[in-house]
Design an enzyme around this catalytic site. Structure first.
Site, PDB file in Angstrom:
ATOM      1  CE  LYS A  92      -0.310  -0.201   4.976  1.00  0.00           C
ATOM      2  NZ  LYS A  92      -1.058  -0.802   6.183  1.00  0.00           N
TER       3      LYS A  92
ATOM      4  CE1 TYR B  97      10.256  32.647   4.569  1.00  0.00           C
ATOM      5  CE2 TYR B  97      10.821  30.420   4.081  1.00  0.00           C
ATOM      6  CZ  TYR B  97      10.358  31.387   3.576  1.00  0.00           C
ATOM      7  OH  TYR B  97       9.767  31.661   2.359  1.00  0.00           O
TER       8      TYR B  97
HETATM    9  C1  LIG Z   1      -0.351  -1.799   6.771  1.00  0.00           C
HETATM   10  C2  LIG Z   1      -1.020  -3.062   7.186  1.00  0.00           C
HETATM   11  C3  LIG Z   1      -0.088  -4.239   7.416  1.00  0.00           C
HETATM   12  C4  LIG Z   1       1.509  -4.158   7.388  1.00  0.00           C
HETATM   13  O1  LIG Z   1       1.824  -3.738   8.602  1.00  0.00           O
HETATM   14  P1  LIG Z   1       3.515  -3.542   8.779  1.00  0.00           P
HETATM   15  O2  LIG Z   1       3.622  -3.006  10.314  1.00  0.00           O
HETATM   16  O3  LIG Z   1       4.077  -2.448   7.818  1.00  0.00           O
HETATM   17  O4  LIG Z   1       4.017  -4.913   8.593  1.00  0.00           O
HETATM   18  C5  LIG Z   1      -0.368  -5.557   7.707  1.00  0.00           C
HETATM   19  N1  LIG Z   1      -2.115  -5.561   7.914  1.00  0.00           N
HETATM   20  C6  LIG Z   1      -2.964  -4.451   7.808  1.00  0.00           C
HETATM   21  C7  LIG Z   1      -4.262  -4.426   8.001  1.00  0.00           C
HETATM   22  C8  LIG Z   1      -2.465  -3.181   7.343  1.00  0.00           C
HETATM   23  O5  LIG Z   1      -3.246  -2.183   7.345  1.00  0.00           O
END
Ligand SMILES: *Cc1c(COP(=O)(O)O)cnc(C)c1O
Length: 362
Positions: free
Chosen positions: A35, A255
């Site tokens: 993702k 800044y």
């Molecule tokens: C993002 C996510 C993962 C992966 O988690 P990590 O800590 O990056 O390994 C797994 N399951 C779900 C439901 C997630 O949203």
């Protein structure tokens, strides 16, 4: 040369994947989580690499990410973890995407030929159904339920009992399914932390690592059962020096004059700022690696530029590059360190790197 860019090692991603697979053994399939454009490592290239390594599943957040992956030629199964079935009812079948259902009322909205995974809210209080076991069983009967999953809220905290309680709740649901004669093909609970920390009871036959694929593990609170994964970051973040100059003692920098030179010094202005994802909070706190040495950030991080102290790297000039994340001559900064200095988490640092920074695969 771009002002700022990312260098991603696909070999390192493949090595991390193999490390995780070796750790969990052949009875647990991995579903790499890609993702948010694979935590900015590039979902297409990462998924193509891991498909060659044998991955048969990928997880994304939403339909857009799933469609893009399918259109890039990925043939493996793709689980969409945070979308509603009715967002685009025809897309599941058209793009051969597998939805996660969080609400029993979504089940009848799905084309009955499309397999789905059901997420149980086992105590995180976020996505997933918290309906009673009886209503879950009634809703899934005679449907194409393929997987039962849950997600943990406190998987790095071994002073808390929450992971254990969530696992027990999930196990109750699974047992009720079994008693009712239902055996979903996949059971999955674990993301990176329960894999790394050796919570084997949660590994089941499928696991969803994201963070570890990219070379990171969390720091445990309390005493975990183990610390199993020896993974390493795959991404470096670089920026060019746009300008160097000597400033006199008393010169205000940037800044708000948040830094004032205490003595005559050499500074470098980098072509990277918060619009590229460098946290504004790193103003006067963070460092970059310049010529293999730590070079402090001076004054505020601006939208497109950031000033550093070049005292330790007098040889650097305009057109040379520095490292924001990664390693130079044995000096390293990783996203966890940057996150600590910025008061955030490494996940947010990685996902926050702007698409303005192009990616190069090395
Ligand atoms: C993002 C996510 C993962 C992966 O988690 P990590 O800590 O990056 O390994 C797994 N399951 C779900 C439901 C997630 O949203």
């Amino acid at each position: 040369m771009p002002r700022t860019w990312l260098e991603v090692s696909l070999d390192r991603i493949a090595l991390n994947y193999r490390m995780i697979q070796r750790t969990v053994g052949p009875s647990v399939q991995l579903m790499p989580v890609v993702k948010a454009d694979a935590y900015r490592h590039g979902a297409t290239a990462v998924s193509q690499t891991l498909e060659r390594e044998g991955a048969q599943w990928f997880a994304v957040s939403n339909l857009e990410e799933g469609k893009a992956l399918r259109e890039s030629g990925i043939r493996a199964r793709i689980l969409v973890m945070a979308e509603r079935v009715d967002t685009d009812p025809g897309a599941w079948r058209e793009f051969r995407l597998t939805p996660v259902i969080h609400d029993l009322r979504e089940i009848p909205l799905l084309d009955p030929a499309t397999p789905y995974h059901l997420k149980i809210d086992s105590g995180m209080g976020r996505l997933g159904t918290n309906a009673t076991i009886d209503s879950i069983l009634a809703a899934v009967r005679n449907t194409r339920l393929e997987g039962l999953m849950t997600h943990f809220a406190s998987s790095a905290n071994f002073q808390s009992n929450q992971l254990h309680e969530q696992h027990e709740r999930f196990e109750q649901v699974r047992l009720a399914f079994e008693t009712a004669g239902l055996r979903p093909a996949y059971l999955h609970e674990a993301s990176t932390n329960p894999l790394h920390f050796g919570n084997q009871e949660t590994w089941r036959n499928l696991a969803r690592p994201g963070y570890a694929i990219y070379g990171f593990v969390s720091r445990a609170k309390g005493k975990p059962a183990g610390e199993l994964l020896d993974v390493a970051p795959a991404l470096s973040w670089k920026a060019s020096i746009l300008l160097t100059k000597e400033v006199a003692a008393g010169t205000p920098i940037g800044y708000g004059a948040q830094y004032v030179a205490v003595s005559a010094m050499r500074i470098g202005i980098l072509g990277v700022g918060y619009a590229d994802g460098l946290p504004h909070r790193l103003g006067n706190r963070g460092s970059v690696i310049a010529g293999g040495k730590m070079a402090p950030i001076l004054g505020a991080v601006s939208m497109d530029v950031t000033t550093i102290d070049l005292t330790a790297a007098p040889q650097l000039k305009a057109g040379d590059s520095v490292t924001l994340l990664g390693e130079e001559q044995g000096t390293a900064i990783d996203a966890r360190q940057m996150a600590r200095e910025a008061g955030t988490i490494a996940y947010s640092i990685l996902c926050g790197i702007s698409t303005r920074a192009p990616r190069i695969y090395v």
